[in-house]
Write a protein that holds these residues in place. Structure first.
Motif, mmCIF file in Angstrom:
data_model
loop_
_atom_site.group_PDB
_atom_site.id
_atom_site.type_symbol
_atom_site.label_atom_id
_atom_site.label_comp_id
_atom_site.label_asym_id
_atom_site.label_seq_id
_atom_site.Cartn_x
_atom_site.Cartn_y
_atom_site.Cartn_z
ATOM 1 N N THR A 1 -6.474 -8.489 52.185
ATOM 2 C CA THR A 1 -6.375 -9.572 51.623
ATOM 3 C C THR A 1 -7.732 -10.109 50.794
ATOM 4 O O THR A 1 -7.585 -10.852 49.772
ATOM 5 N N THR B 1 1.445 -7.213 48.502
ATOM 6 C CA THR B 1 0.297 -7.318 47.504
ATOM 7 C C THR B 1 0.294 -6.900 46.060
ATOM 8 O O THR B 1 -0.125 -7.697 45.208
ATOM 9 N N ASN C 1 -0.403 -10.893 48.909
ATOM 10 C CA ASN C 1 -0.515 -10.303 50.152
ATOM 11 C C ASN C 1 0.111 -11.318 51.018
ATOM 12 O O ASN C 1 0.626 -10.606 52.151
#
Length: 465
Positions: free
Chosen positions: A353, A138, A226
């Motif tokens: 996410t 991420t 991510n």
């Protein structure tokens, strides 16, 4: 001298030593993020060897995976599962012993590690960042080399602030064009993985490039990076730019006004040279990407929401056919059926996410003045206490509650079956999380990955579409 990629530049700046015989290098680590699940054994190893944490100031701890998303003010007393409670207690003891900054459950700064790092300004361009969690990719949205590590590696980083690593290949993912209205970074990611497969990026670091990437917000970039790990890559990267700098300015650990000019000057050097060598290149026209949803038990088993699941009779590869048949059986779907209109019983909006303020605003716009259907239980889990406070300051929680969503406290929640938020066997969930293998959200649970917008629509209609 040939040009270098962004990955090359960050790698070269962090190599402490290299072994030509093994091809292995020792990399310096700028930021080590830790949580309760992958650290107990690592700290126990340090204790057994009589070692201390080398750089507590470069380590940040949160409680996220095992935390319940209700009654966090009770602290450990609010954690019903004994194993989870023990892991959280161990983290509390270990960080206190070693002087590591820790945001415990209930602290407004606590939340999912991959949300907290960026919002605190700890994740910065040009850094090497590791965590005992695969979705550390991420942080590549900031132009940082960030990836997950195993428990033994967690101990090694704690003890030495370095990591043994091998250089990966350079992989360019070029998204040209502009996104259609209603298409998000989540759709880009799921579409990419459906094209290249979950092994498509194996042995490589992906750099996302092109007009569609430059137009993404930082939240969208974090979503895309991510999911790079779900495409098999070691990490995902996006070169820092004005969007990055604007997001970072003023955050608690970002450079202050005096240090900012020098930091930004360095960050602006972090890009891939025009003559850089790429080992692999994938070109995708972003304008052709539609809202996308997974139908099976792997992120690569994804299709446009307007599409149909694969027809078994049209598949010639026996291995792929067998995998498809198994996925269809587990998911309770028929060969060739349209994915739109498939009923769901649960909706989960959250995870590292899609649990940032931009995601929650998108959901609020769609559900304002409407109601979750009676057949669906829908929950929204913000990525951190600060995201939760911001959403409440904007009145989003009132919109969610009025629509019939459960508004929870921060944590990993239903993304994985390690806390009370799980699916019952056979329940079908529209989920904004990142993985959908068998049992990921609870034994026998069926997970369809999608964007927050699609998940919100599923809550209001009771079906995917």
């Amino acid at each position: 001298m040939a040009g270098r990629t962004l990955y090359d530049k960050i790698w070269d700046q962090h190599v402490v030593s290299s072994d030509a015989r093994t091809g292995e290098s020792l990399l310096y680590i700028d930021l080590h993020l830790i949580h309760e699940v992958t650290t107990p054994q690592a700290f126990a190893g340090l204790r057994a060897a009589g070692r201390k944490v080398r750089r507590p100031d470069l380590t940040l701890a949160v409680a996220d995976h095992n935390t319940p998303t209700e009654n966090q003010a009770l602290g450990l007393a609010g954690v019903a599962d004994e194993a989870a409670r023990n892991q959280l207690a161990a983290l509390t003891q270990n960080v206190a012993e070693h002087g590591i900054t820790f945001f415990p459950m209930g602290d407004p700064r606590n939340g999912i590690v991959h949300v907290v790092g960026p919002e605190q300004g700890r994740s910065q361009p040009g850094m090497t960042i590791v965590c005992g969690d695969s979705h550390t990719s991420t942080h590549g949205a900031f132009g940082a080399l960030a990836h997950g590590i195993g428990t033994s590696e967690v101990e090694h980083v704690l003890a030495t602030q370095t990591l043994r690593a091998r250089k990966m290949q350079n992989m360019a993912i070029n998204f040209s064009g502009r996104l259609r209205p209603g298409v998000s970074a989540k759709d880009l990611a799921l579409h990419l993985i459906s094209v290249i497969g979950t092994a498509g990026g194996t042995g490589a670091v992906m750099e996302f490039r092109g007009a569609a990437i430059e137009a993404l917000s930082m939240e969208g970039r974090m979503t895309l990076c991510n999911l790079s790990i779900e495409g098999g890559a070691r990490a995902g990267l996006i070169a820092p730019d004005a969007t990055t700098f604007s997001y970072m300015k003023g955050r608690p650990s970002a450079p202050d006004a005096q240090a900012w000019p020098a930091a930004e000057a360095y960050w602006r050097s972090l890009y891939s040279d025009e003559d850089a060598h790429w080992d692999r290149v994938v070109d995708i026209d972003a304008a052709e990407v539609e809202p996308t949803v997974s139908w099976g038990t792997s992120p690569e088993q994804a299709i446009p929401v307007s599409g149909r699941v694969p027809r078994l009779e049209e598949m010639t590869d026996p291995n792929k056919r067998a995998a498809t048949e198994r996925a269809l059986h587990y998911m309770g779907l028929e060969s060739g059926q349209a994915i739109a209109g498939t009923p769901v019983q649960r909706v989960f909006i959250g995870s590292c996410t899609n649990s940032r303020i931009e995601d929650l605003r998108a959901v609020a716009r769609l559900v304002s003045g409407q109601k979750v259907v009676d057949s669906v239980r829908a929950m929204i889990v913000p990525g951190s206490g600060l995201v939760r406070a911001q959403a409440e300051g904007e009145g989003l929680d009132q919109i969610f509650r009025a629509a019939g969503f459960e508004w929870r406290e921060p944590g990993c929640s239903m993304c994985l079956g390690m806390n009370p938020d799980i699916l019952a066997p056979g329940e079908r969930c529209a989920s904004t999380s990142n993985r959908n293998f068998e049992g990921r959200q609870g034994r026998g649970g069926r997970t369809h990955l999608m964007s927050p917008e699609l998940a919100a629509r599923a809550a209001l209609t009771g079906v995917i579409g």
